[in-house]
Scaffold this motif. Structure first.
Motif, PDB file in Angstrom:
ATOM      1  N   VAL A 130     109.405  59.199 107.333  1.00 36.34           N
ATOM      2  CA  VAL A 130     109.757  57.793 107.511  1.00 36.34           C
ATOM      3  C   VAL A 130     110.901  57.648 108.504  1.00 36.34           C
ATOM      4  CG1 VAL A 130     110.522  55.706 106.367  1.00 36.34           C
ATOM      5  CG2 VAL A 130     108.960  57.247 105.195  1.00 36.34           C
ATOM      6  N   ASN A 132     111.613  59.870 110.587  1.00 39.58           N
ATOM      7  CA  ASN A 132     111.191  60.626 111.769  1.00 39.58           C
ATOM      8  C   ASN A 132     112.169  61.730 112.169  1.00 39.58           C
ATOM      9  OD1 ASN A 132     108.594  59.602 112.722  1.00 39.58           O
ATOM     10  ND2 ASN A 132     109.685  57.647 112.701  1.00 39.58           N
ATOM     11  N   THR A 229     108.434  54.822  97.275  1.00 44.52           N
ATOM     12  CA  THR A 229     108.448  53.577  96.504  1.00 44.52           C
ATOM     13  C   THR A 229     108.297  53.876  95.012  1.00 44.52           C
ATOM     14  OG1 THR A 229     107.413  52.496  98.386  1.00 44.52           O
ATOM     15  CG2 THR A 229     107.392  51.310  96.307  1.00 44.52           C
TER      16      THR A 229
ATOM     17  N   ALA B 267     109.535  47.098  94.215  1.00 40.96           N
ATOM     18  CA  ALA B 267     108.493  47.878  94.873  1.00 40.96           C
ATOM     19  C   ALA B 267     108.191  47.311  96.251  1.00 40.96           C
ATOM     20  CB  ALA B 267     107.241  47.898  94.016  1.00 40.96           C
ATOM     21  N   VAL B 270     111.225  47.947  98.687  1.00 38.08           N
ATOM     22  CA  VAL B 270     111.364  49.340  99.115  1.00 38.08           C
ATOM     23  C   VAL B 270     110.268  49.694 100.111  1.00 38.08           C
ATOM     24  CG1 VAL B 270     111.292  51.740  98.361  1.00 38.08           C
ATOM     25  CG2 VAL B 270     112.535  50.058  97.014  1.00 38.08           C
ATOM     26  N   ALA B 271     109.026  49.322  99.785  1.00 40.57           N
ATOM     27  CA  ALA B 271     107.920  49.686 100.669  1.00 40.57           C
ATOM     28  C   ALA B 271     108.081  49.030 102.038  1.00 40.57           C
ATOM     29  CB  ALA B 271     106.597  49.270 100.035  1.00 40.57           C
ATOM     30  N   LEU B 274     110.974  50.704 103.996  1.00 34.23           N
ATOM     31  CA  LEU B 274     110.598  52.034 104.482  1.00 34.23           C
ATOM     32  C   LEU B 274     109.633  51.936 105.658  1.00 34.23           C
ATOM     33  CD1 LEU B 274     110.215  54.082 101.182  1.00 34.23           C
ATOM     34  CD2 LEU B 274     112.015  54.250 102.886  1.00 34.23           C
ATOM     35  N   THR B 275     108.657  51.042 105.555  1.00 32.69           N
ATOM     36  CA  THR B 275     107.709  50.898 106.660  1.00 32.69           C
ATOM     37  C   THR B 275     108.448  50.466 107.920  1.00 32.69           C
ATOM     38  OG1 THR B 275     106.183  50.129 104.968  1.00 32.69           O
ATOM     39  CG2 THR B 275     105.482  49.901 107.238  1.00 32.69           C
ATOM     40  N   LEU B 277     111.593  50.992 108.646  1.00 33.07           N
ATOM     41  CA  LEU B 277     112.384  52.122 109.119  1.00 33.07           C
ATOM     42  C   LEU B 277     111.525  53.092 109.907  1.00 33.07           C
ATOM     43  CD1 LEU B 277     114.770  52.975 106.160  1.00 33.07           C
ATOM     44  CD2 LEU B 277     115.394  52.304 108.482  1.00 33.07           C
ATOM     45  N   TYR B 278     110.297  53.277 109.418  1.00 30.02           N
ATOM     46  CA  TYR B 278     109.409  54.219 110.094  1.00 30.02           C
ATOM     47  C   TYR B 278     109.188  53.777 111.536  1.00 30.02           C
ATOM     48  CZ  TYR B 278     105.077  56.292 111.690  1.00 30.02           C
ATOM     49  OH  TYR B 278     104.141  56.928 112.447  1.00 30.02           O
ATOM     50  N   THR B 281     112.559  54.003 113.619  1.00 26.96           N
ATOM     51  CA  THR B 281     113.005  55.355 113.981  1.00 26.96           C
ATOM     52  C   THR B 281     111.996  56.035 114.890  1.00 26.96           C
ATOM     53  OG1 THR B 281     112.048  56.188 111.942  1.00 26.96           O
ATOM     54  CG2 THR B 281     114.400  55.745 111.921  1.00 26.96           C
ATOM     55  N   ARG B 282     110.722  55.672 114.757  1.00 27.56           N
ATOM     56  CA  ARG B 282     109.745  56.310 115.634  1.00 27.56           C
ATOM     57  C   ARG B 282     110.006  55.909 117.079  1.00 27.56           C
ATOM     58  NH1 ARG B 282     103.417  55.192 115.313  1.00 27.56           N
ATOM     59  NH2 ARG B 282     104.184  53.297 116.263  1.00 27.56           N
TER      60      ARG B 282
END
Ligand code: SF4
Ligand code: SF4
Ligand code: SF4
Lengths: 445, 300
Positions: A130, A132, A229, B267, B270-271, B274-275, B277-278, B281-282
């Protein structure tokens, strides 16, 4: 006059030595003796035999190629399994010391800290996939395996703990969404599934099932997000379990935000597990992340523990219970040990570059974190419960043997997987001239 | 302690985005959770025990054992799986050399907002609108969470059996439904146990404690404790001396449920984070868009 807390502490220590140390030592010595018997020289000479091996000799050779602790671990596991069968057959009253006032004991404490320790799997997956930070990728496989074994052992122990273990599936068909234990059970079930899928590449790598492998190649990022999660839900709802126990848990530990504390400390525990695993696998398996990367993970620890300490102490300040930190006798001692050994010392250690650069010191730092969190979970689930007159609790021999057996099973499976499956691929022997590796099958023969 | 802690929880509500603590989130699937005590207007049925009238004959304990098919030849020393009702002979004298025995009948309080119902993993416990907290032994998995959740430490466990279940009093819900008295109330020879509508019993109890010549402590135990209970007590000595704990007016289930109800929000948050952030950061690390999986996979 010797103060009462001191006497209590000495008695508890003596009990620990008598009830846990002694049986464990005894079993280990029998195991060591058995292992010597099991590995006679003629297994070696069997290799020069004319190619036809009896199954006995073949088995002997396989065992010989495994690390030295394997037979001991196998025996502890077998004894634990025997104790488990006895527990299931005899019932909870006959096999445990649980009682009206202490309906939960050692096993729930184990579940709590084992889930926290297994937090490494979701933390690392999130860091790698996540956030990376792909440089940590090589540590994923051993960490996922540790997590998977941790959760599997928790499921076994939870089952042991049920009065009607034959109805374990009831939490699936009779949901109560108000119950923290319901959420914990569901999340652990789902997350164990996630871990199994995350571990599949290792299991499938040497097969030719290309379609499955191609599918798995697409999954890491979504799995990491789902896994993190689910983990944030059950790591915290393990804390929620105790929110309803406002009348039993000591005020120093009781707080409605205990779920938040459990969640944050599980990240610290998970990171500490990866760091400790780095050093241990370097020593034992001769393969590891480079210390630079291990130290890089260690860098996160002071931040996580810092947030944890600020929230934990901040809540006590807000409520105005800071005075209790020093005035509660044994409870103060437990609380301060947790905060000093488990929080302050590792923050200092991992803030020092010299410590992060040293494998041994990183291990020391990681162990202090793990010790602090282990103590915290046992404090909440056992040590600090308001005493009920006429009741005390200390685990019975059966409880302890089952617990030891489960630990042994973790080491047992880990050893086997490390021996037969490509667990440490990508982890080159570092900072050292390569040595023959007992864990590579090509060296096993 | 509990009140301040609960206020704190409310103040903490702004951190809902972090872990959703304290946010009352109206989750749709909560229809699956047991309903919160839809008590009938008069408070349902209840029992009032006037400990000053109790002579400690233990008839109620025996009647309870008979009604529930439990062995009657043992001598329980506390509530246990074979004694769902237990007459506790309490020494209430502060002077150890001159004991004063005051019996009190103990059993499940059949709370209005029962912590056990909220805690039960499989929803085996249920609060009836008529008062009783009933138990479905076909669902129970014997996890014993209810034993820890109950602020009175009431639920007991069949420790001696191979397959053990929880046990507790349900105020004879079956007899109540058939319009009869609970077994203990019927058995009491002194009238120490009264059965009736909760508001009627509260009126009676209030008359007794307000009687100027009365010997009673001016409190009806169970009127407000943990949100009120279907078992009420009167006493001439402090209730704590009789083994009844001092409790706040809200059920421990409240804080717990507040947190549980925030689960879907947590839930989702957080999801989403995180998505996000992905993708951030990518972009920052400028990695190739395909996920580099383990190089060895399928490498034959
Ligand atoms: S007294 Fe305890 S067991 Fe009985 S209804 Fe209340 S919470 Fe449940
Ligand atoms: S022991 Fe039975 S009744 Fe009690 S919480 Fe567990 S499943 Fe529910
Ligand atoms: S039957 Fe009545 S008098 Fe006898 S012990 Fe029970 S409550 Fe007391």
């Amino acid at each position: 006059m010797i103060p009462q807390p001191l006497i209590d502490a000495v008695i508890v220590l003596a009990l620990f030595i008598l009830r846990i140390g002694l049986p464990l030592g005894l079993l280990m010595s029998i195991g060591y003796w058995l292992q010597r018997k099991l590995r006679p020289e003629d297994f070696e000479s069997a290799t020069t035999f004319d190619g036809k091996l009896t199954w006995r000799k073949r088995l002997g050779r396989e065992i010989n190629a495994l690390p030295a602790w394997f037979p001991i671990v196998a025996m502890l596991m077998a004894i634990g399994a025997g104790a488990g069968v006895y527990r299931l057959a005899a019932g909870l009253g006959a096999s445990t010391n649980l009682s009206q006032a202490y309906p939960w004991g050692l096993w729930i404490g184990f579940d709590l800290f084992m889930v926290a320790f297994s937090g490494g799997a979701f933390t690392l997956a999130a860091i790698v996939y996540v956030l990376n930070m792909r440089q940590f990728h090589a540590a994923i496989r051993p960490t996922v395996l540790t997590g998977l074994l941790g959760y599997a052992s928790v499921l076994i122990i939870l089952m042991m703990d049920l009065g009607r273990w034959d109805r374990f599936y009831h939490f699936i068909i009779y949901p109560n969404l108000n119950s923290a234990l319901f959420e914990v059970s569901w999340c652990i079930l789902l997350y164990t599934t996630v871990l199994v899928i995350e571990f599949m590449p290792v299991a499938l790598e040497r097969t030719r099932w290309e379609r499955a492998k191609n599918l798995l190649r697409k999954l890491p990022v979504p799995l990491a997000i789902v896994g993190a999660t689910l983990s944030s839900l059950h790591q915290s709802s393990l804390g929620t379990l105790f929110v309803i126990m406002s009348e039993r848990v000591h005020p120093l530990w009781y707080t409605p935000i205990i779920p938040l504390l459990f969640f944050i400390s599980s990240i610290a525990a998970g990171l500490a597990m990866v760091v400790a695993g780095g050093t241990l696998s370097y020593w034992v398996f001769k393969r590891s992340l480079s210390q630079e990367l291990v130290g890089g993970l260690g860098k996160f620890i002071p931040w996580v523990l810092g947030v944890y300490a600020v929230i934990k102490l901040g809540e006590l300040v807000y409520i105005g219970e800071t005075g209790m930190i020093f005035s509660s006798g044994v409870y103060s001692a437990l609380f301060l040990t947790e905060m000093i050994v488990g929080v302050l010392i590792p923050i200092v250690l991992f803030a020092l570059r010299g410590c992060r650069a040293s494998r041994a010191w990183s291990l020391v730092g990681a162990v202090t974190v793990l010790f602090g969190i282990l103590l915290n979970r046992f404090d909440v689930a056992w040590f600090t419960l308001k005493p009920v007159p006429g009741y005390t609790y200390f685990p019975s021999l059966i409880e302890i043997l089952i617990q030891i057996g489960v630990f042994a099973a973790i080491v047992f499976v880990y050893t086997l997987v490390g021996h037969y499956l490509p667990l440490f691929e990508g982890l080159a022997p570092v900072e050292q001239t390569p040595e023959p590796n007992v864990f590579r099958p090509e060296h096993a023969y | 302690m509990n009140l301040t802690r609960r206020d704190f929880l409310k103040a903490f509500g702004l951190s809902a985005a972090a872990l959703g603590l304290g946010a009352k989130f109206p989750a749709a699937p909560l229809a699956l959770a047991p309903k919160r005590a839809p008590i009938v207007p008069h408070g349902g049925n209840a029992m009032l025990m006037d400990t000053t009238k109790c002579v400690g004959c233990k008839s109620c304990q025996l009647a309870c054992k008979k009604k529930n098919g439990l062995p009657i030849d043992d001598q329980p020393v506390s509530l246990c799986a074979t004694a769902l009702c237990y007459v506790d002979m309490k020494n209430v004298s502060p002077d150890p050399s001159k004991p004063v025995i005051q019996p009190i009948k103990r059993q499940c309080m059949n709370c209005n907002d029962p912590a056990c119902v909220s805690a039960c993993t499989v929803g085996a416990l249920q609060k009836l609108s008529t008062g009783p907290v009933v138990y479905d032994s076909n669902r129970c998995i014997g996890c014993r969470y209810c034993m820890y959740a109950c602020p009175f430490g009431i639920p007991t466990f069949e420790w001696d059996k191979q397959f053990s279940l929880m046990k507790k009093c349900n105020q004879c819900a079956d007899l109540q439904a058939a319009g009869q008295l609970p077994a203990c109330a019927k058995a009491c020879p002194t009238g120490a146990i009264q059965y009736g509508r909760r508001d009627d019993l509260l009126t009676i109890a209030r008359q007794r404690i307000n009687d100027p010549q009365g010997k009673y402590v001016k409190h009806i135990y169970g009127e407000t404790e943990v949100g009120g209970t279907s078992m009420l007590y009167l006493a001439a000595v402090p209730f704590q001396a009789l083994g009844l704990p001092a409790l706040p007016d809200v059920s421990p289930a409240e804080a717990s449920q507040m947190i549980m109800h925030s689960t879907p929000l947590v839930a989702a948050t957080v999801a989403t984070v995180l998505t996000g952030l992905y993708f951030v950061t990518r972009r920052l690390t400028a990695q190739p868009t395909t996920v580099p999986v383990h190089p060895h996979i399928g490498g034959h």
